[in-house]
Scaffold this active site. Structure first.
Site, PDB file in Angstrom:
ATOM      1  N   ASN A  27      -1.491   8.221   3.036  1.00  0.00           N
ATOM      2  CA  ASN A  27      -1.272   8.578   1.389  1.00  0.00           C
ATOM      3  C   ASN A  27      -2.553   9.321   1.150  1.00  0.00           C
ATOM      4  OD1 ASN A  27       1.124   7.162   0.993  1.00  0.00           O
ATOM      5  ND2 ASN A  27      -0.167   5.170   0.262  1.00  0.00           N
TER       6      ASN A  27
ATOM      7  N   ASP B 281      -0.776  12.844  -0.008  1.00  0.00           N
ATOM      8  CA  ASP B 281      -0.598  12.712  -1.490  1.00  0.00           C
ATOM      9  C   ASP B 281      -1.669  13.510  -2.148  1.00  0.00           C
ATOM     10  OD1 ASP B 281       1.483  11.306  -1.547  1.00  0.00           O
ATOM     11  OD2 ASP B 281       0.762   9.592  -2.016  1.00  0.00           O
TER      12      ASP B 281
ATOM     13  N   ASP C 215       2.954  31.686 -40.150  1.00  0.00           N
ATOM     14  CA  ASP C 215       2.417  32.512 -41.189  1.00  0.00           C
ATOM     15  C   ASP C 215       2.831  34.156 -40.993  1.00  0.00           C
ATOM     16  OD1 ASP C 215       0.881  30.854 -42.522  1.00  0.00           O
ATOM     17  OD2 ASP C 215      -1.076  31.122 -41.623  1.00  0.00           O
TER      18      ASP C 215
ATOM     19  N   VAL D 100       0.856  -1.225   0.170  1.00  0.00           N
ATOM     20  CA  VAL D 100       0.080  -0.039   0.201  1.00  0.00           C
ATOM     21  C   VAL D 100       0.977   1.086  -0.045  1.00  0.00           C
ATOM     22  CG1 VAL D 100      -1.764   1.306   1.413  1.00  0.00           C
ATOM     23  CG2 VAL D 100      -1.991  -1.071   1.345  1.00  0.00           C
ATOM     24  N   ALA D 101       1.840   1.166   0.708  1.00  0.00           N
ATOM     25  CA  ALA D 101       2.873   2.337   0.802  1.00  0.00           C
ATOM     26  C   ALA D 101       3.461   2.487  -0.455  1.00  0.00           C
ATOM     27  CB  ALA D 101       3.887   2.277   1.834  1.00  0.00           C
TER      28      ALA D 101
END
Ligand code: ADP
Ligand code: MG
Length: 828
Positions: free
Chosen positions: A646, A650, A327, A280-281
């Site tokens: 997390n 995160d 152009d 999981v980490a």
């Protein structure tokens, strides 16, 4: 009623549709008919189902892992933890879903901006309306480069050709005329009709709408025409691949750790839990959602700066662009033409008014300017046009660089010609001396940056005639450079990008404008035809360049497709050019391309910032657990605590980094090599040592807590606080790999908001009893607060010292030449 319109006489069609082409429909008719026939849109393909999006959030390997962890917790008696893991799982899915949904909405908003518009005659005036507002009976004006917006019966045609591959599969252009065809004629032979989804490749025409939306031929086949392409970008693909690979590696490592521990005599369940914790980490759950978000958000930011992205993968390519082929007219200049010098015979202004599609101030800027000039010269242009009805025309084509019209002039016919001086001189009967004189005159005008057109005429007894023209003289038009372009070109030089001017105009004019804009002569290419444009792109690409090309006309489509980034003009560009492009400039401005490149570089840099942060965080977690086990310490974090970590450290910081504004460094480096791997050696080394550094700090805190409180919930709580702390601090480090974290500390408020959120949530987790109980946390008082504070600042101090040393080696005098892009070692 309108079926079989191809076989009816044009007058009959008008009569049945109840419309006069000279005025078009009246507003109340439009409303009434729209109510009857509905909007002119094709039945859409089913959008991605909501339920499918939700299911996807759960369908990955990490979720399976967590479900296993939940089951194990449940069956080994820890029911609260089992339930909590399920809750976290759902939370994770919700975050993923919201992110994806928001990104989807951003793209929907963009889709609206790329809607197609058409010129129609309504209530006696020519107006531009969104294609979906067309209705049966509308009088539509079309010219080369337009996409046919509905099924139309042709009412007027001048050199009109269309390409109907989308409908009939036939790739050659078909000539369209007003004459009816047999009722039995198959679609491909109905030359009196224009169908939705086909393209006007040449000429000009007027048609009346006979069917819209689902009632059109294309609608009946049920094919969709225009869509934004959301294919994952190369970077996204690489990251997805990497994520998958990482999952397998992690699973293998976790299995080895579990089995080794078990063989060593630890209880199996406990070791399975450790294995799952590690997995999981290490797995970067947030990776796909956050990269999508960064892309979608960045693309939205670019749209606000007038660069509308049609293909997501172009964003990445923009960041690597090494050459822009632009152009001249309208992109580098304002396309606001005024005749400021003229040298013609008395008939000149008359020819300029006759050989001209503009009416009033509406039309091609070159022609509007010529019409205004004719008025200034005392010509009553409306009168002249009424007195000389047009009987034939050869529309302007950038390949021939000329336009001719034929008019009745009493008993005779008057031919009016205008075009590039060289072309018109060649078509006229002139002595060699006169030719030389006019060439010289032309050059002198062009050297002043003027766009020069020549005029010629002839009178003949029949409308067919091969005689040479009588030369009338030269007209010089000024078209000032766009404000801001000079500065934008300077920016490209600092950013290591070469700018090339490609123009159909002549060399002297192009060079003069180039000089005003600060372009070197070797970067000015004049008299370039659309085919040559294609070949120039091709040869640049062969030399390894990543090429962005601008275009507006129907003939530019191949070059736009060939380009790495095709850039179409939103205002001046034809539908065909827009569809062939990756990016549409809403303001036609060169400076916007440079902003888009900056946007592309910023998006890429933000993805790298996020990757840098997430991988050093994950490495920190894995190393903390792994090393603790190696030296025989009890497990510092439970699976649920890692999940919490997390989720908290995160998600919020990831979005904060995604919203990081472009750094000034972004445009002071050479373009990124598209073949350079995401994980360059520098990035890998950085992630490696920083992850280890964070783990060292986390483990020190845990070690100290173990000695102070002994193994158990208390020490684990300190460990979690330390881990959250170092990750909060490290987020600031990840904003730049070279700049100090204190430099522009407040330029991104989201970093502060996310920091406040993380700290608040973590404080809640230790103080709010129900949550603390579920997470297995206990009250740790001021010791915890101290550990947390130290953990926040320690990584910042270490990385600041490292950055200072690295910066010193970068700013040695010779690495910092003025005006030169920095060496790639300074990558952000
Ligand atoms: P650009 O837009 O790059 O300046 P074009 O391909 O549009 O070049 O035009 C090429 C040349 O054709 C111009 O330099 C001019 O001499 C001539 N030209 C442009 N527009 C017209 C027109 N409407 N009628 C006749 N000649 C034209
Ligand atoms: Mg042009």
């Amino acid at each position: 009623m309108t079926h079989g319109a191809h076989s009816l006489d044009a007058h009959e069609v008008k009569r049945r549709l109840g419309v006069d082409p000279a005025t078009g429909l009246a507003p109340h008719h439009v409303l009434e008919r729209r109510a009857r026939h509905g909007a002119n849109v094709l039945p859409r393909v089913r959008p991605r189902r909501l339920s499918a999006m939700i299911v996807e959030q759960f369908a990955n390997i990490i979720v399976v892992l967590l479900a296993v962890a939940a089951a194990i917790s449940w069956f080994t008696g820890d029911r609260a933890q089992g339930a909590a893991i399920v809750v976290v799982l759902i939370l994770n899915a919700v975050v993923g879903f919201i992110t994806e949904w928001q990104s989807g909405r951003a793209l929907d908003a963009l889709r609206k901006q790329t809607r197609m518009t058409v010129s129609v005659r309504r209530d006696g005036r020519i107006v531009t309306v969104p294609a979906e507002e067309l209705t049966v009976g509308d009088i539509v004006l079309l010219s080369a480069g337009d996409r046919v917006p509905a099924d139309l019966r042709v009412l007027e045609a001048a050199g009109l050709q269309s390409q109907e591959a989308a409908l009939t599969g036939e790739s050659h252009s078909v000539t369209k005329t007003v004459e009816p065809v047999s009722i039995e004629a198959p679609l491909a032979d109905r030359t009196s009709m224009l169908y939705l989804g086909t393209i006007i490749t040449a000429g000009r025409g007027v048609g009346v709408v006979v069917a819209t939306g689902g009632e059109t031929e294309l609608g009946r086949i049920g094919r969709l025409v225009m869509e934004i392409d959301e294919e994952p970008t190369r970077l996204q693909q690489k990251l997805q691949q990497l994520g998958r690979r990482l999952v397998y590696i992690v699973l293998i490592i976790a299995a080895i750790v579990t089995i080794t521990g078990w063989l060593r005599g630890d209880p199996l369940w406990e070791m399975v839990e450790v294995g799952i914790s590690l997995a999981v980490a290490a797995v970067p759950e947030a990776l796909p959602a956050v990269t999508t978000f960064i892309l979608a958000f960045g693309v939205l930011r670019m749209a606000r700066q007038h660069a509308i992205v049609r293909r997501l993968s172009a964003v990445e390519t923009l960041g690597s662009t090494t050459v822009i082929c632009s152009d001249k007219t309208g992109t580098l200049t304002l396309n606001q033409m005024t005749v400021i010098d003229a040298n013609t015979e008395p008939d000149g202004p008359i020819v300029a008014a006759l050989c001209n599609e503009a009416t009033g101030r509406i039309g091609d800027p070159t022609e509007v300017a010529l019409l205004e000039w004719a008025e200034r010269m005392g010509v009553d242009t409306e009168r002249v046009r009424l007195d000389h009805p047009r009987v034939a025309e050869f529309p302007f084509d950038p390949r021939t660089k000329r336009m001719t019209t034929v008019h009745r002039d009493g008993e005779h016919y008057l031919w009016a010609l205008k075009g590039a001086p060289s072309v018109v001189i060649a078509a006229s009967s002139l002595s060699e001396a006169d030719r030389e004189r006019f060439r010289g005159l032309n050059e002198a005008m062009a050297d002043r940056g003027l766009r020069v057109l020549a005029l010629a005429e002839k009178r003949a007894p029949t409308p067919e005639n091969d005689e040479p023209f009588t030369f009338l003289g030269l007209v010089g038009l000024a078209d000032p450079p766009r404000p801001g372009v000079r500065e934008a070109i300077r920016t490209t030089r600092l950013a290591g990008i070469r700018v090339i001017m490609l123009t159909g105009d002549q060399l002297h004019t192009a060079r003069a404008i180039g000089r005003e804009l600060g372009l070197e002569e070797k970067n000015v290419f004049a008299r370039v035809s659309p085919e040559e444009k294609y070949r120039i792109v091709e040869s640049l690409q062969k030399d390894g360049d990543v090429v962005a090309v601008t275009g507006d006309g129907v003939n530019d489509a191949p070059a736009l497709k060939k380009a790495d980034v095709g850039v179409a003009m939103g205002m001046r560009g034809t539908e065909v050019a827009k569809e062939a492009s990756d990016i549409v400039l809403a303001d036609d401005n060169f400076a916007t391309i440079v902003k888009a490149i900056e946007g592309g570089r910023t998006i890429y840099a933000n993805i790298i910032r996020f990757v840098h942060m997430m991988f050093s965080h994950n490495l920190n977690e894995v190393l903390t657990i792994f090393v603790a086990l190696l030296i025989g310490w009890p497990l510092p974090l439970l699976p649920l605590q890692i999940l919490w970590l997390n989720l908290v450290t995160d998600v919020f910081p990831a979005f904060a980094l995604a919203l990081e504004p472009g750094s000034p460094e972004a445009m002071r480096q050479p373009p990124r090599d598209p073949n350079r791997p995401i994980f360059s050696v520098t990035l890998l080394t950085t992630i490696g040592w920083q992850g280890a550094m964070l783990a060292t700090i986390s483990l020190s805190a845990y070690g100290w807590a173990l000695s102070a409180y002994g193994p158990g919930a208390h020490a684990r709580t300190i460990a979690l606080l330390a881990l959250v702390g170092v990750q909060v601090g490290h987020t600031f480090n990840c904003r730049s790999r070279i700049r100090s974290a204190f430099d522009r500390l407040f330029s991104n408020p989201y970093v502060w908001i996310s920091t406040a959120m993380v700290i608040a949530l973590q404080a809640l987790a230790v103080t709010f009893q129900p949550l603390a109980r579920i997470l297995g946390l206990v009250a740790v008082g001021s010791a915890g607060a101290t550990a947390f504070a130290v953990a926040v600042f320690a990584p910042i101090i270490v990385v600041e010292i490292q950055k200072a040393i690295a910066r010193r080696s970068l700013t040695t005098p010779h690495a910092r030449r003025q005006d030169a892009p920095r060496p790639p070692a300074a990558e952000e």
